[in-house]
Design an enzyme around this catalytic site. Structure first.
Site, PDB file in Angstrom:
ATOM      1  N   GLY A 259       0.813  -1.202   0.000  1.00 44.91           N
ATOM      2  CA  GLY A 259       0.000   0.000   0.000  1.00 44.91           C
ATOM      3  C   GLY A 259       0.848   1.253   0.000  1.00 44.91           C
ATOM      4  O   GLY A 259       2.073   1.193   0.194  1.00 44.91           O
ATOM      5  N   PRO A 261       2.553   4.888   1.143  1.00 43.82           N
ATOM      6  CA  PRO A 261       3.177   5.249   2.425  1.00 43.82           C
ATOM      7  C   PRO A 261       2.168   5.880   3.384  1.00 43.82           C
ATOM      8  O   PRO A 261       1.293   6.650   2.979  1.00 43.82           O
ATOM      9  CB  PRO A 261       4.258   6.271   2.024  1.00 43.82           C
ATOM     10  CG  PRO A 261       4.508   6.027   0.576  1.00 43.82           C
ATOM     11  CD  PRO A 261       3.209   5.549  -0.003  1.00 43.82           C
ATOM     12  N   GLY A 262       2.307   5.550   4.660  1.00 41.90           N
ATOM     13  CA  GLY A 262       1.484   6.174   5.689  1.00 41.90           C
ATOM     14  C   GLY A 262       0.120   5.576   5.877  1.00 41.90           C
ATOM     15  O   GLY A 262      -0.690   6.127   6.632  1.00 41.90           O
ATOM     16  N   THR A 263      -0.195   4.466   5.218  1.00 43.53           N
ATOM     17  CA  THR A 263      -1.534   3.886   5.321  1.00 43.53           C
ATOM     18  C   THR A 263      -1.679   2.941   6.511  1.00 43.53           C
ATOM     19  O   THR A 263      -2.784   2.468   6.782  1.00 43.53           O
ATOM     20  CB  THR A 263      -1.893   3.128   4.033  1.00 43.53           C
ATOM     21  OG1 THR A 263      -0.827   2.236   3.695  1.00 43.53           O
ATOM     22  CG2 THR A 263      -2.111   4.103   2.884  1.00 43.53           C
ATOM     23  N   GLY A 264      -0.604   2.635   7.215  1.00 44.88           N
ATOM     24  CA  GLY A 264      -0.722   1.841   8.431  1.00 44.88           C
ATOM     25  C   GLY A 264      -0.229   0.420   8.322  1.00 44.88           C
ATOM     26  O   GLY A 264      -0.647  -0.429   9.113  1.00 44.88           O
ATOM     27  N   LYS A 265       0.688   0.140   7.394  1.00 48.30           N
ATOM     28  CA  LYS A 265       1.185  -1.235   7.237  1.00 48.30           C
ATOM     29  C   LYS A 265       1.994  -1.657   8.468  1.00 48.30           C
ATOM     30  O   LYS A 265       1.791  -2.742   9.010  1.00 48.30           O
ATOM     31  CB  LYS A 265       2.030  -1.325   5.966  1.00 48.30           C
ATOM     32  CG  LYS A 265       1.291  -0.971   4.692  1.00 48.30           C
ATOM     33  CD  LYS A 265       2.157  -1.160   3.477  1.00 48.30           C
ATOM     34  CE  LYS A 265       3.283  -0.168   3.399  1.00 48.30           C
ATOM     35  NZ  LYS A 265       2.822   1.229   3.273  1.00 48.30           N
ATOM     36  N   HIS A 482      -6.038  34.608 -11.939  1.00 49.79           N
ATOM     37  CA  HIS A 482      -5.694  33.205 -12.189  1.00 49.79           C
ATOM     38  C   HIS A 482      -6.533  32.286 -11.301  1.00 49.79           C
ATOM     39  O   HIS A 482      -7.174  31.336 -11.792  1.00 49.79           O
ATOM     40  CB  HIS A 482      -4.198  32.989 -11.913  1.00 49.79           C
ATOM     41  CG  HIS A 482      -3.721  31.603 -12.218  1.00 49.79           C
ATOM     42  ND1 HIS A 482      -3.041  31.284 -13.372  1.00 49.79           N
ATOM     43  CD2 HIS A 482      -3.841  30.436 -11.532  1.00 49.79           C
ATOM     44  CE1 HIS A 482      -2.756  29.995 -13.385  1.00 49.79           C
ATOM     45  NE2 HIS A 482      -3.231  29.455 -12.255  1.00 49.79           N
ATOM     46  N   GLU A 483      -6.553  32.559 -10.010  1.00 50.75           N
ATOM     47  CA  GLU A 483      -7.318  31.718  -9.088  1.00 50.75           C
ATOM     48  C   GLU A 483      -8.812  31.860  -9.332  1.00 50.75           C
ATOM     49  O   GLU A 483      -9.570  30.887  -9.202  1.00 50.75           O
ATOM     50  CB  GLU A 483      -6.972  32.077  -7.638  1.00 50.75           C
ATOM     51  CG  GLU A 483      -5.521  31.853  -7.253  1.00 50.75           C
ATOM     52  CD  GLU A 483      -5.104  30.411  -7.413  1.00 50.75           C
ATOM     53  OE1 GLU A 483      -5.968  29.507  -7.361  1.00 50.75           O
ATOM     54  OE2 GLU A 483      -3.896  30.163  -7.613  1.00 50.75           O
TER      55      GLU A 483
END
Length: 670
Positions: A259, A261-265, A482-483
């Site tokens: 998965g 990075p940072g998803t909790g593996k 622009h925004e």
């Protein structure tokens, strides 16, 4: 999806550690060695005869001629001679009196000698001269008698072996080398498989057992319901193996967590360690990599040998792609590849001739596409558990986990924040909660309110506000239009994400930023992608419409639409001329290839179709802005005035969207 460990640490701390006066001793016994070495050096080089005066050959000759010396002791081991005075002649010289007061017994003086034989000859010559002076007026018979009675200076050699500090100076370098070697070998041999010489082939895995049990459980892992079900089954295998073996089944040998990075593996693996109640070996894929040949394979062997002794147990290898990459990709030099040897040993241990009963291997990676096929086959990693980015409900659960220790105001609606964070991983949400607490503390608040969370999301997504950045009025006007162009086009297109917030305050590297509410969907069609490209090009189209020229501020927009357009044409098969063909390689086998899977003619056709797709989307955005030019100018002027506008301001100018969707926020920077 990392859990805050403050509670766990507080539980594991000994209350007595917090009491004053209970500090653990930090004395290092190596200081004793250092002090002892310094003492020996001082003793070795200290001159204990520093009060005894040194004389030269002229002075010695003069003293002999006066008859002031009774004894000369030659110290061969020091290359000096000690001079002892005749006590009857002490009053002949003031220096004699001083030397006698310092050391009554003697020696009273000393002289350095280069050669003992020459020194003796000089003494004999001086004595002969003294005898001649005393017998100058005597007859030969009287001289003969006087010679018998002449009292010579006693000369003796100090032949005793000196095992004192002088001799120690010669042995000191050897002793220092022996001592340093002892310390080096002691450090190399100690530790549990560290970077030591004699334990360099030992495994670096950290063991968690009943004495060091992990306190994290599946209750602490929010979201990941599908992944939790699969790993919970692995835990059940270890707790109740007969339940499965009675039916003839075999326990899976390994599971690969895949998965972003940072998803909790890693957190999921720690929860497995906390739930299984069996020995848990944790290490990283880079722990096998070493500069010495054969060390990685040795560590693999030692790891499985130790695991067999602790079976049933779990081995967790984090970032396994560090050692498990496909073999043969880096064999250009023809040299021995230590990483491949390590992988070969790992493959053998996981499913080789020997059996590893009761050992289950968990591994985690975000690059499963680069792993060797032999590692992913059944019998090694039997299961691949995909740990994806959390959806809306899972993000809400993750927020609930991370706000347990936070002091929240009643106005805080976690469901609202879950909607505002699409594409956020568990680690990102943990960062949002922590950042909100820091912002509230910075503003001297007693509770964390809604504005703190919104500011935290803005800070993480867009970067830190840089109000001190100097921007000229002309540039600020360009940024505002622009925004406003982005906001206008996205508001008027059905499948474009509607605006939530837009600002012209510089954040991070961007001069302006906008936040939208995209619809969370699993598949996307051609019309939806074209609307997204048109909305992304709205800023550049607005600049051309209002100012008649374009600027470099649309770099990020152009990069995004170019990648998206190439994906539509070459990967997704959404172009009629290219047809139902995809040149995407999901296996990664052609990652290092120098050839493309299509001809030069097809490459030219892809470029033309991408150009046509982007230009048509740009014209679409420009036509919308031309029809909404008056509202575009109102929005830009409001941006210049307030610097930050919200969804309500767009409703007041454009009216409500007939095809409104409320989902989650992503950022567009320009």
């Amino acid at each position: 999806m990392e859990k805050t460990d403050n509670d766990n640490k507080s539980k594991q701390q000994n209350p007595s550690d917090k009491m004053p006066g209970n500090k653990k001793s930090t004395f290092n016994f190596y200081w004793i060695y250092i002090i002892l070495t310094i003492f020996l050096l001082v003793m070795a080089f200290w001159n204990f005869n520093e009060d005894v005066q040194e004389i030269d050959n002229v002075k010695l000759r003069s003293m002999i001629l006066k008859g002031d010396i009774t004894l000369i002791e030659i110290m061969k081991h020091k290359d000096i001679a000690n001079i002892y005075l005749n006590q009857a002649h002490i009053n002949n010289d003031t220096s004699y009196k001083k030397a006698f007061e310092i050391n009554r017994e003697g020696p009273h003086f000393y002289i350095e000698i280069a050669d003992v034989v020459s020194f003796r000859e000089d003494i004999n010559a001086a004595e002969e001269e003294l005898f001649e002076r005393e017998t100058f007026e005597m007859t030969d018979e009287e001289k003969l008698q006087a010679k018998k009675d002449f009292k010579h200076i006693t000369i003796r050699n100090d032949n005793t072996k000196q095992w004192s500090f002088e001799s120690f100076v010669w042995f000191l370098p050897l002793l220092v080398i022996i001592f340093l070697t002892y310390l080096m070998f002691r450090g190399m041999g100690g530790g549990k498989g560290g970077n030591q010489l004699f334990s360099i082939g030992k495994s670096k895995a950290q063991l968690y057992d009943k004495n060091t049990q992990v306190s994290i459980t599946f209750k602490d892992v929010a979201g990941l319901e599908g992944a939790k079900e699969e790993v919970m089954e692995i835990v059940d295998f270890l707790k109740n193996p007969q339940k499965y073996t009675n039916l003839g089944g075999k326990i899976p040998k390994g599971a690969l967590l895949v998965g972003p990075p940072g998803t909790g593996k890693t957190l999921l693996a720690r929860a497995v360690a906390g739930e299984a109640k069996v020995p848990f070996f944790s290490l990283s894929g880079s722990d096998f990599v070493e500069m010495f040949v054969g060390v990685g394979a040795s560590r693999v062997r030692d790891l499985f040998k130790t695991a067999k002794e602790k079976a049933p147990c779990i081995i967790f290898i984090d970032e396994i792609d560090a050692v498990g990459r496909t073999r043969g990709r880096n064999s250009f030099t023809g040299a021995n590849d230590e990483r491949e040897n390590t992988l070969n040993q790992l493959l053998t241990e996981m499913d080789g001739f020997s059996t590893n009963t009761g050992i289950i291997i968990l591994a985690a990676t975000n690059r499963a596409d680069v792993l060797d096929k032999a590692l992913l086959r059944a019998g090694r990693f039997d299961r691949q558990i995909h740990v994806e980015l959390p959806n809306l409900e899972e993000r809400l659960d993750i927020f609930k986990v991370h706000v347990r220790t936070l002091k929240l105001a009643e106005s805080v609606d976690l469901e609202f924040f879950a909607k505002q964070t699409p594409g956020f991983s568990g680690a990102d949400i943990a960062n949002v909660c922590n950042e909100a607490a820091l912002i509230a503390a910075r503003n001297e608040k007693e509770e964390i309110d809604k504005e703190d969370f919104l500011s935290a999301i803005d800070r993480i997504v867009g970067g830190l506000e840089k109000r001190s950045k100097i921007i000229s009025p002309e540039e600020k006007k360009v940024i505002a239009f622009h925004e406003a162009g982005h906001a206008t086009v996205s508001w008027m297109l059905r499948y474009a994400a509607p605006l939530v917030k837009v600002t012209i305050v510089p954040r991070g590297k961007s001069l302006g930023a906008a936040w939208y509410l995209p619809e969370e969907r699993q598949i996307t069609n051609n019309e939806q992608l074209i609307d997204e490209i048109a909305a992304t090009l709205g800023g550049r189209a607005s600049e051309e419409l209002i100012f008649g020229t374009v600027s470099t501020g649309a770099l990020n927009d152009l990069e995004r639409v170019t990648k998206q357009a190439y994906a539509m044409v070459a990967y997704y098969g959404l172009n009629k001329k290219i047809g139902n063909i995809s040149y995407y390689d999901s296996t990664g086998q052609n990652e290092y290839s120098f050839t493309r899977p299509y001809s030069e003619k097809t490459a030219q056709l892809i470029d033309e179709e991408v150009h046509e797709l982007i230009e048509s989307s740009y014209k679409k955005a420009k036509s919308i802005l031309e029809s909404q030019k008056e509202n575009l100018e109102k929005l830009a002027m409001q941006l210049l005035e307030k610097e930050v506008i919200f969804r309500e301001d767009l409703i007041a100018i454009f009216g409500k969207r007939p095809f409104d969707h409320e989902e989650h926020v992503i950022e567009e920077q320009s």
